[in-house]
Design a protein around this motif. Structure first.
Motif, mmCIF file in Angstrom:
data_model
loop_
_atom_site.group_PDB
_atom_site.id
_atom_site.type_symbol
_atom_site.label_atom_id
_atom_site.label_comp_id
_atom_site.label_asym_id
_atom_site.label_seq_id
_atom_site.Cartn_x
_atom_site.Cartn_y
_atom_site.Cartn_z
ATOM 1 N N PRO A 206 -41.092 -63.856 9.416
ATOM 2 C CA PRO A 206 -41.963 -63.444 10.528
ATOM 3 C C PRO A 206 -42.492 -64.610 11.358
ATOM 4 O O PRO A 206 -42.706 -64.472 12.562
ATOM 5 C CB PRO A 206 -43.115 -62.694 9.840
ATOM 6 C CG PRO A 206 -42.545 -62.228 8.557
ATOM 7 C CD PRO A 206 -41.557 -63.305 8.145
ATOM 8 N N GLY A 207 -42.673 -65.777 10.759
ATOM 9 C CA GLY A 207 -43.136 -66.955 11.489
ATOM 10 C C GLY A 207 -42.111 -67.497 12.469
ATOM 11 O O GLY A 207 -42.440 -68.283 13.350
ATOM 12 N N LEU A 208 -40.861 -67.072 12.334
ATOM 13 C CA LEU A 208 -39.788 -67.524 13.224
ATOM 14 C C LEU A 208 -39.539 -66.551 14.365
ATOM 15 O O LEU A 208 -38.694 -66.795 15.215
ATOM 16 C CB LEU A 208 -38.504 -67.707 12.419
ATOM 17 C CG LEU A 208 -38.595 -68.680 11.241
ATOM 18 C CD1 LEU A 208 -37.303 -68.664 10.443
ATOM 19 C CD2 LEU A 208 -38.913 -70.082 11.723
ATOM 20 N N LEU A 209 -40.272 -65.439 14.362
ATOM 21 C CA LEU A 209 -40.089 -64.396 15.368
ATOM 22 C C LEU A 209 -41.297 -64.328 16.284
ATOM 23 O O LEU A 209 -42.418 -64.616 15.874
ATOM 24 C CB LEU A 209 -39.901 -63.024 14.711
ATOM 25 C CG LEU A 209 -38.860 -62.903 13.594
ATOM 26 C CD1 LEU A 209 -38.842 -61.480 13.055
ATOM 27 C CD2 LEU A 209 -37.493 -63.301 14.085
ATOM 28 N N ASN A 210 -41.061 -63.918 17.521
ATOM 29 C CA ASN A 210 -42.149 -63.644 18.446
ATOM 30 C C ASN A 210 -42.409 -62.141 18.421
ATOM 31 O O ASN A 210 -41.478 -61.347 18.455
ATOM 32 C CB ASN A 210 -41.778 -64.092 19.866
ATOM 33 C CG ASN A 210 -42.912 -63.867 20.826
ATOM 34 O OD1 ASN A 210 -43.962 -64.491 20.713
ATOM 35 N ND2 ASN A 210 -42.728 -62.955 21.759
ATOM 36 N N PHE A 211 -43.662 -61.754 18.362
ATOM 37 C CA PHE A 211 -44.013 -60.333 18.349
ATOM 38 C C PHE A 211 -44.741 -59.965 19.623
ATOM 39 O O PHE A 211 -45.542 -60.746 20.117
ATOM 40 C CB PHE A 211 -44.866 -60.018 17.117
ATOM 41 C CG PHE A 211 -44.090 -60.164 15.834
ATOM 42 C CD1 PHE A 211 -43.281 -59.139 15.391
ATOM 43 C CD2 PHE A 211 -44.159 -61.333 15.099
ATOM 44 C CE1 PHE A 211 -42.542 -59.273 14.218
ATOM 45 C CE2 PHE A 211 -43.433 -61.481 13.923
ATOM 46 C CZ PHE A 211 -42.625 -60.443 13.480
ATOM 47 N N PRO A 212 -44.491 -58.785 20.201
ATOM 48 C CA PRO A 212 -43.553 -57.797 19.682
ATOM 49 C C PRO A 212 -42.117 -58.333 19.733
ATOM 50 O O PRO A 212 -41.720 -58.997 20.677
ATOM 51 C CB PRO A 212 -43.714 -56.596 20.599
ATOM 52 C CG PRO A 212 -44.294 -57.134 21.857
ATOM 53 C CD PRO A 212 -45.084 -58.358 21.470
ATOM 54 N N PHE A 213 -41.378 -58.020 18.674
ATOM 55 C CA PHE A 213 -39.985 -58.436 18.527
ATOM 56 C C PHE A 213 -39.106 -57.271 18.964
ATOM 57 O O PHE A 213 -39.271 -56.157 18.490
ATOM 58 C CB PHE A 213 -39.719 -58.798 17.061
ATOM 59 C CG PHE A 213 -38.345 -59.321 16.793
ATOM 60 C CD1 PHE A 213 -37.946 -60.557 17.269
ATOM 61 C CD2 PHE A 213 -37.445 -58.575 16.046
ATOM 62 C CE1 PHE A 213 -36.676 -61.048 17.011
ATOM 63 C CE2 PHE A 213 -36.171 -59.057 15.786
ATOM 64 C CZ PHE A 213 -35.789 -60.297 16.265
ATOM 65 N N TYR A 214 -38.198 -57.533 19.902
ATOM 66 C CA TYR A 214 -37.326 -56.479 20.433
ATOM 67 C C TYR A 214 -36.113 -56.306 19.530
ATOM 68 O O TYR A 214 -35.495 -57.289 19.122
ATOM 69 C CB TYR A 214 -36.893 -56.809 21.847
ATOM 70 C CG TYR A 214 -38.045 -56.860 22.819
ATOM 71 C CD1 TYR A 214 -38.555 -55.693 23.374
ATOM 72 C CD2 TYR A 214 -38.641 -58.068 23.153
ATOM 73 C CE1 TYR A 214 -39.632 -55.736 24.253
ATOM 74 C CE2 TYR A 214 -39.717 -58.118 24.029
ATOM 75 C CZ TYR A 214 -40.201 -56.957 24.570
ATOM 76 O OH TYR A 214 -41.270 -56.987 25.434
ATOM 77 N N THR A 215 -35.743 -55.058 19.240
ATOM 78 C CA THR A 215 -34.630 -54.797 18.325
ATOM 79 C C THR A 215 -33.537 -53.938 18.946
ATOM 80 O O THR A 215 -32.682 -53.420 18.235
ATOM 81 C CB THR A 215 -35.135 -54.104 17.049
ATOM 82 O OG1 THR A 215 -35.722 -52.848 17.408
ATOM 83 C CG2 THR A 215 -36.147 -54.963 16.313
ATOM 84 N N GLY A 216 -33.546 -53.770 20.239
ATOM 85 C CA GLY A 216 -32.513 -52.972 20.886
ATOM 86 C C GLY A 216 -32.570 -53.136 22.392
ATOM 87 O O GLY A 216 -33.312 -53.973 22.920
ATOM 88 N N ASN A 217 -31.779 -52.327 23.069
ATOM 89 C CA ASN A 217 -31.803 -52.328 24.531
ATOM 90 C C ASN A 217 -31.392 -50.949 25.035
ATOM 91 O O ASN A 217 -30.667 -50.220 24.360
ATOM 92 C CB ASN A 217 -30.902 -53.422 25.097
ATOM 93 C CG ASN A 217 -29.451 -53.236 24.718
ATOM 94 O OD1 ASN A 217 -28.776 -52.377 25.247
ATOM 95 N ND2 ASN A 217 -28.967 -54.033 23.785
#
Length: 197
Positions: free
Chosen positions: A77-88
């Motif tokens: 989680p520390g390597l991700l920016n939130f909100p984290f996008y998981t689709g398009n």
């Protein structure tokens, strides 16, 4: 004669005083000018702030690959920016707007869908020279939207993998998009063949 000498002395003293006053004003003006410049410079980020953009990203990506390889659930989680996008929201001709936002509080619920067996197997060996640098003025809405999440002037990078699914003839794919947010690189989006959310 004495009065003439006194007048000359007064004139010389007055000229000296004016010279001193003038040089004092000039010095103060320069000092004020310099201090104004100093006060303005920190507020504006210089154009050269991202000179080491590629180096910074390469270091981050190597760390990211190592954490994925070790399947460090607590570190991811520390390597991700939130909100984290998981689709398009795909259109017929291109990738649409990013979707499937996950907040950090819900990441545990979706972690194994993002960091699935294929991601855990393939990301650690992903070669740095296969990364794609996204154009600074992308045509696709997907990248335009993600760019707004990142620091102005920084670069987006994408790790895209297309591969044969284990035990079948079918092909699958996934991709991660990375960007600099508040001065640090983060994974800002993931997309794959199967929706996460």
């Amino acid at each position: 004669m004495n009065q003439l000498l006194i007048k000359r002395e007064r004139i010389v003293v007055a000229l000296l005083m004016l010279t001193l006053l003038y040089s004092g004003c000039t010095t103060n003006a320069v000092k004020n000018e310099k201090s104004d410049i100093t006060a303005v410079v920190p507020k504006e980020k210089p154009a050269a702030a991202f000179i080491n953009d590629e180096e910074d990203f390469t270091a981050f990506f190597e760390h990211f690959k190592q954490q994925v390889k070790n399947n460090q659930a607590a570190q991811l989680p520390g390597l991700l920016n939130f909100p984290f996008y998981t689709g398009n929201e795909e259109t017929e001709t291109s990738m649409g707007k990013p979707s499937g936002e996950i907040e950090q509080s819900a990441f545990g619920q979706y972690r194994s869908a993002v960091f699935n067996a294929d991601v855990l197997r393939l990301i650690p060996g992903f070669p740095a020279d296969s990364l794609v640098e996204i154009n600074k003025h992308p045509d696709e809405l997907y990248y335009q939207t993600l760019q707004k999440v990142t620091d102005p002037g920084s670069t987006l990078y994408e790790a895209y993998l297309q591969y044969q699914e284990t035990g079948t003839q079918a092909e699958s794919f996934f991709g991660f998009v990375f960007g600099r947010v508040n001065g640090n690189y983060k994974a800002i989006a993931y997309y794959g063949k199967w929706p996460v959310k």
